[in-house]
Scaffold this motif. Structure first.
Motif, PDB file in Angstrom:
ATOM      1  N   ASP A  86      18.426  23.243  73.066  1.00  0.00           N
ATOM      2  CA  ASP A  86      18.111  23.039  74.490  1.00  0.00           C
ATOM      3  C   ASP A  86      18.742  24.093  75.393  1.00  0.00           C
ATOM      4  O   ASP A  86      18.225  24.386  76.466  1.00  0.00           O
ATOM      5  N   LEU A  87      19.920  24.561  75.009  1.00  0.00           N
ATOM      6  CA  LEU A  87      20.666  25.476  75.873  1.00  0.00           C
ATOM      7  C   LEU A  87      21.234  26.570  74.975  1.00  0.00           C
ATOM      8  O   LEU A  87      21.812  26.279  73.926  1.00  0.00           O
ATOM      9  N   VAL A  88      21.037  27.830  75.403  1.00  0.00           N
ATOM     10  CA  VAL A  88      21.452  28.956  74.570  1.00  0.00           C
ATOM     11  C   VAL A  88      22.737  29.565  75.117  1.00  0.00           C
ATOM     12  O   VAL A  88      22.853  29.833  76.308  1.00  0.00           O
ATOM     13  N   GLU A  89      23.698  29.772  74.200  1.00  0.00           N
ATOM     14  CA  GLU A  89      24.901  30.547  74.511  1.00  0.00           C
ATOM     15  C   GLU A  89      24.734  31.906  73.858  1.00  0.00           C
ATOM     16  O   GLU A  89      24.687  32.010  72.641  1.00  0.00           O
ATOM     17  N   VAL A  90      24.656  32.946  74.695  1.00  0.00           N
ATOM     18  CA  VAL A  90      24.594  34.302  74.155  1.00  0.00           C
ATOM     19  C   VAL A  90      26.016  34.847  74.116  1.00  0.00           C
ATOM     20  O   VAL A  90      26.684  34.950  75.151  1.00  0.00           O
ATOM     21  N   GLY A  91      26.477  35.182  72.911  1.00  0.00           N
ATOM     22  CA  GLY A  91      27.839  35.695  72.774  1.00  0.00           C
ATOM     23  C   GLY A  91      27.897  37.173  73.104  1.00  0.00           C
ATOM     24  O   GLY A  91      27.023  37.934  72.706  1.00  0.00           O
ATOM     25  N   LEU A  92      28.918  37.563  73.856  1.00  0.00           N
ATOM     26  CA  LEU A  92      29.142  38.971  74.138  1.00  0.00           C
ATOM     27  C   LEU A  92      30.167  39.481  73.117  1.00  0.00           C
ATOM     28  O   LEU A  92      31.316  39.033  73.137  1.00  0.00           O
ATOM     29  N   PRO A  93      29.744  40.359  72.214  1.00  0.00           N
ATOM     30  CA  PRO A  93      30.666  40.804  71.161  1.00  0.00           C
ATOM     31  C   PRO A  93      31.856  41.537  71.761  1.00  0.00           C
ATOM     32  O   PRO A  93      31.692  42.392  72.626  1.00  0.00           O
ATOM     33  N   TYR A  94      33.063  41.176  71.289  1.00  0.00           N
ATOM     34  CA  TYR A  94      34.300  41.719  71.858  1.00  0.00           C
ATOM     35  C   TYR A  94      35.245  42.133  70.735  1.00  0.00           C
ATOM     36  O   TYR A  94      35.280  41.499  69.685  1.00  0.00           O
ATOM     37  N   SER A  95      35.999  43.167  71.008  1.00  0.00           N
ATOM     38  CA  SER A  95      36.872  43.747  69.978  1.00  0.00           C
ATOM     39  C   SER A  95      38.030  42.843  69.564  1.00  0.00           C
ATOM     40  O   SER A  95      38.557  42.989  68.463  1.00  0.00           O
ATOM     41  N   ASP A  96      38.450  41.915  70.435  1.00  0.00           N
ATOM     42  CA  ASP A  96      39.635  41.105  70.147  1.00  0.00           C
ATOM     43  C   ASP A  96      39.411  39.617  70.399  1.00  0.00           C
ATOM     44  O   ASP A  96      40.022  39.027  71.293  1.00  0.00           O
ATOM     45  N   PRO A  97      38.528  39.014  69.586  1.00  0.00           N
ATOM     46  CA  PRO A  97      38.131  37.612  69.837  1.00  0.00           C
ATOM     47  C   PRO A  97      39.118  36.589  69.281  1.00  0.00           C
ATOM     48  O   PRO A  97      38.921  36.049  68.199  1.00  0.00           O
ATOM     49  N   VAL A  98      40.175  36.294  70.056  1.00  0.00           N
ATOM     50  CA  VAL A  98      41.255  35.450  69.529  1.00  0.00           C
ATOM     51  C   VAL A  98      40.868  33.992  69.295  1.00  0.00           C
ATOM     52  O   VAL A  98      41.555  33.290  68.570  1.00  0.00           O
ATOM     53  N   MET A  99      39.775  33.538  69.916  1.00  0.00           N
ATOM     54  CA  MET A  99      39.373  32.139  69.742  1.00  0.00           C
ATOM     55  C   MET A  99      38.418  31.962  68.565  1.00  0.00           C
ATOM     56  O   MET A  99      38.019  30.842  68.263  1.00  0.00           O
ATOM     57  N   ASP A 100      38.011  33.062  67.942  1.00  0.00           N
ATOM     58  CA  ASP A 100      36.967  32.964  66.922  1.00  0.00           C
ATOM     59  C   ASP A 100      37.502  33.078  65.508  1.00  0.00           C
ATOM     60  O   ASP A 100      38.401  33.859  65.214  1.00  0.00           O
ATOM     61  N   MET A 103      28.606  33.560  76.684  1.00  0.00           N
ATOM     62  CA  MET A 103      29.963  33.193  76.303  1.00  0.00           C
ATOM     63  C   MET A 103      30.731  34.489  76.100  1.00  0.00           C
ATOM     64  O   MET A 103      30.376  35.302  75.259  1.00  0.00           O
ATOM     65  N   THR A 104      31.763  34.688  76.901  1.00  0.00           N
ATOM     66  CA  THR A 104      32.461  35.970  76.808  1.00  0.00           C
ATOM     67  C   THR A 104      33.949  35.867  77.103  1.00  0.00           C
ATOM     68  O   THR A 104      34.378  35.098  77.953  1.00  0.00           O
ATOM     69  N   TYR A 105      34.699  36.670  76.365  1.00  0.00           N
ATOM     70  CA  TYR A 105      36.095  36.906  76.726  1.00  0.00           C
ATOM     71  C   TYR A 105      36.106  37.651  78.055  1.00  0.00           C
ATOM     72  O   TYR A 105      35.110  38.265  78.451  1.00  0.00           O
ATOM     73  N   TRP A 106      37.219  37.589  78.755  1.00  0.00           N
ATOM     74  CA  TRP A 106      37.208  37.985  80.150  1.00  0.00           C
ATOM     75  C   TRP A 106      37.156  39.496  80.374  1.00  0.00           C
ATOM     76  O   TRP A 106      36.520  39.967  81.317  1.00  0.00           O
TER      77      TRP A 106
END
Lengths: 265, 407
Positions: free
Chosen positions: A46-60, A98-101
């Motif tokens: 129903d709802l899409v989260e597009v992830g922004l790829p990041y070099s330091d994804p500490v939550m993943d 969905m993105t790191y800041w």
């Protein structure tokens, strides 16, 4: 009412939870990431989260880290993420990033908000931006009509739950485990308790994520949450697939299975 | 009077907490625990005793006569290289480990680049009976195999990190991932004055003894304050430890020496303030090395301890306000200063600290022969013997007896 508010009004009327699916932009390529999003929406997301790829994804955890690394190696840029959002929103499913800041701050908070809204995006999920540090983003989101999806965790105090719920719009992202993203064998016992604590301080919709990987788990979570959020399990479909069409088919099937779960059938 | 950070951990526009919500309550708990411990005379007396009896603190101040002659200014060295485990790091780690005991968490985790903070953590955990897990980039475990062995000897588990660039920044990522899942029983012994609040100010509190001692020692020796205080800056724990005592002494110039690598203009460096931009990394707003999209860029330096693309937020603040200045020293300049200290004083410095010496040599030219320059000799060079020997070509080539046969 934002597109996300409308979605939750509809799913509540239908007596079910919403299904939220995460895929990173540019993984394994920009074109394929768009096809994968289309496949998961066809399957019932129903709802899409597009992830922004990041070099330091500490939550993943390892799955999403691997996808982000591959997307970055393939040259994925912030502007590509905006293009993927545009294609995703064109499916009709409300789409958030969905993105790191740091990538947002680097792009320019206002400029990012403007580009996101211009592409038909509905808001941002910010795993490492808490409301305490979010003044600039709150102002930009109001200016461009975007939703602010903040995270809460089992460790959040009641006071922080209330403060975060108050600052959030669209829905609140409840991380059901103390840990990083990734499929888990069992859903967490901490989820129901966290959502119950949230219900005491807000009537905003609550999405629950971290660890959900199949329809049965989705059904369990849909018992107490307004939305079930799935990420790593969808990414894994693409990581494990022998070829493009097998990957897309696996995503479509998983989305169907999850959708049956959130319909509480 | 200088009073930073504010109650939410901001040094002006720098610092703060850019962290998953799951870690906010634990960070608050740590903040409160440290505030209480700091105000508890029993705790502070215990910490002082441990540093004195076990870590060989306070470290001496040493007037480097022959090095001074070569430099053309009076150079005073704060001998942190004489501390147990060979660097200033032990001050920070004993403090954090003792706090972990006070909070009652039996397990400690740490990240390490070259291995100095890892060795210090393993040491403190052995001393204070804590379980210790050290995350270290896989590339660094290969470059610093001896330090891996040291940590294991001391009873720590070393986990090679295979993600990302497989260096320090990825070790921090992995330690944070561990912490978010284990925080009920685990303390994160953070290795530098960076990261989310309260780490930058807590690490500063624990390392500020360097400057407090040195200020009194310089006054006793020379009767006045130094003209400048110089320290190398990677994450910035030894530099903030030196600078803090002098911040309100407006006449003392504070100079941080960053790792210039092959030269800032080449893009292969770790000079975060000189060559980077403001952004968010590892929980704080500060200067960092990043590309146009805000992706972290890998840093380069001959010194593994300075090879980090971020820097502590208080240094960004001090640079922004102009209270401290930050200049780079290249690999070549640092190694030249390394060589000079070896030959004139019989002291082999850590390559990190050699950057500070290189900065002091430059500053001496500017300030002249009547000036006094205090340099933090933050660590000893035993760990760098291999790197330096290779750099200077001091390892004899294997003797070739005949084609293809080596002895």
């Amino acid at each position: 009412m934002t597109a996300i508010d409308e979605l939750f009004a509809r799913t509540r009327a239908e007596g079910r939870a919403a299904l939220v699916g995460y895929l990173p932009a540019g993984f394994p390529s920009k074109e394929l990431s768009i096809k994968a999003i289309e496949a998961m929406v066809e399957g019932g997301v129903d709802l899409v989260e597009v992830g922004l790829p990041y070099s330091d994804p500490v939550m993943d955890g390892p799955t999403i880290q691997a996808a982000a690394e591959q997307a970055l190696r393939a040259g994925s840029r912030t502007t590509d993420v905006i293009d993927v959002v545009r294609a995703s929103a064109a499916t009709g499913a409300p789409t958030v990033v969905m993105t790191y800041w740091n990538p947002v701050e680097r792009f320019g908070v206002n400029r990012f908000a403007e580009a996101l809204a211009g592409a038909g995006g509905a808001g941002l999920i910010t795993p490492d931006l808490i409301p305490d540090e979010a003044a600039e983003w709150v102002a930009a989101s109001e200016q461009f009509g975007l939703d602010r999806i903040f995270l809460v965790a089992p460790s959040s105090t009641d006071e922080r739950l209330a403060m975060t719920a108050d600052a959030a719009s669209g829905f609140i992202y409840a991380t059901a485990v103390m840990g990083v993203t990734g499929a888990r064998e069992q859903t967490s016992a901490l989820g129901p308790e966290l959502v119950a604590r949230l219900r005491k301080v807000t009537d905003k919709p609550v999405g629950v994520g971290l660890g959900v990987s199949n329809g049965d788990q989705a059904r369990e979570v849909a018992e107490f949450a307004d939305a079930v959020i799935v990420g790593s399990a969808l990414v894994r479909c693409l990581l494990d697939a022998e070829d493009e069409s097998a990957g897309l088919e696996a995503i479509r099937r998983l989305a169907q299975d999850l959708r049956a779960g959130v319909e509480r059938n | 009077m200088y009073a930073q950070p504010d109650t939410t951990g901001h040094f002006g526009r720098f610092g703060g907490r850019f962290m998953p919500e799951a870690l906010i309550a634990p960070l608050d708990e740590l903040d409160h625990a440290w505030t209480d411990a700091k105000a508890d005379p029993t705790f502070m007396a215990e910490l002082d005793r441990m540093l004195r009896e076990y870590a060989n603190v306070p470290s001496p101040l040493y007037e480097a006569h022959r090095f001074s002659e070569a430099a053309g200014a009076r150079i005073l060295l704060k001998r942190e290289d004489l501390n147990h485990t060979g660097a200033h790091k032990i001050r920070n780690v004993i403090g954090q480990a003792l706090l972990a005991k006070r909070i009652g968490k039996p397990r400690a985790i740490a990240e390490t680049g070259a291995g100095q903070h890892g060795v210090a953590s393993a040491t403190a955990c052995a001393y204070l009976d804590l379980e210790c897990v050290v995350y270290m980039g896989e590339l660094d475990t290969q470059r610093q195999a001896l330090n891996v062995a040291r940590m294991r000897m001391l009873g720590a588990e070393v986990v090679p990190v295979t993600t990302g660039s497989r260096t320090l920044k990825d070790a921090i990522n992995e330690a944070l991932r561990d912490w978010v899942a284990s925080v009920d029983t685990t303390s994160y012994l953070f290795g530098t004055a960076a990261g989310p609040h309260p780490f930058p100010s807590m690490v500063r509190d624990l390392t500020r003894g360097i400057g407090d001692e040195a200020r009194a020692q310089v006054l006793e020796l020379t009767g006045s304050l130094p003209d400048a205080a110089v320290a190398c800056v990677g994450g910035g724990s030894n530099a903030i430890g030196l600078f803090t005592a002098f911040i309100d002494d407006a006449d003392v110039r504070l100079v941080g020496i960053e790792a210039g690598g092959d030269g800032v203009e080449t893009g292969r460096h770790a000079a975060t303030i000189t060559g980077g931009d403001v952004g968010v990394l590892h929980g704080a707003r500060s200067f960092l090395l990043q590309d146009e999209d805000g992706q972290t860029i890998e840093s380069h330096s001959i010194s593994a301890g300075l090879d980090y693309p971020g820097v502590g937020p208080e240094h960004s603040f001090l640079a922004d306000t102009g209270r401290a200045s930050y200049v780079p020293a290249t690999d070549a300049e640092a190694m030249s200063a390394f060589d000079l200290l070896c030959k004139t004083e019989g002291i082999i410095p850590a390559i990190e600290s050699a950057h500070a010496l290189a900065g002091a040599l430059e500053l001496a030219k500017e300030l002249g022969p009547d000036s006094t320059i205090l340099v933090n000799l933050s660590g000893r060079g035993d760990k760098d013997v291999h790197t330096a020997a290779e750099y200077f070509g001091l390892i004899d080539e294997p003797v070739v007896l005949e084609q293809g046969v080596e002895e």
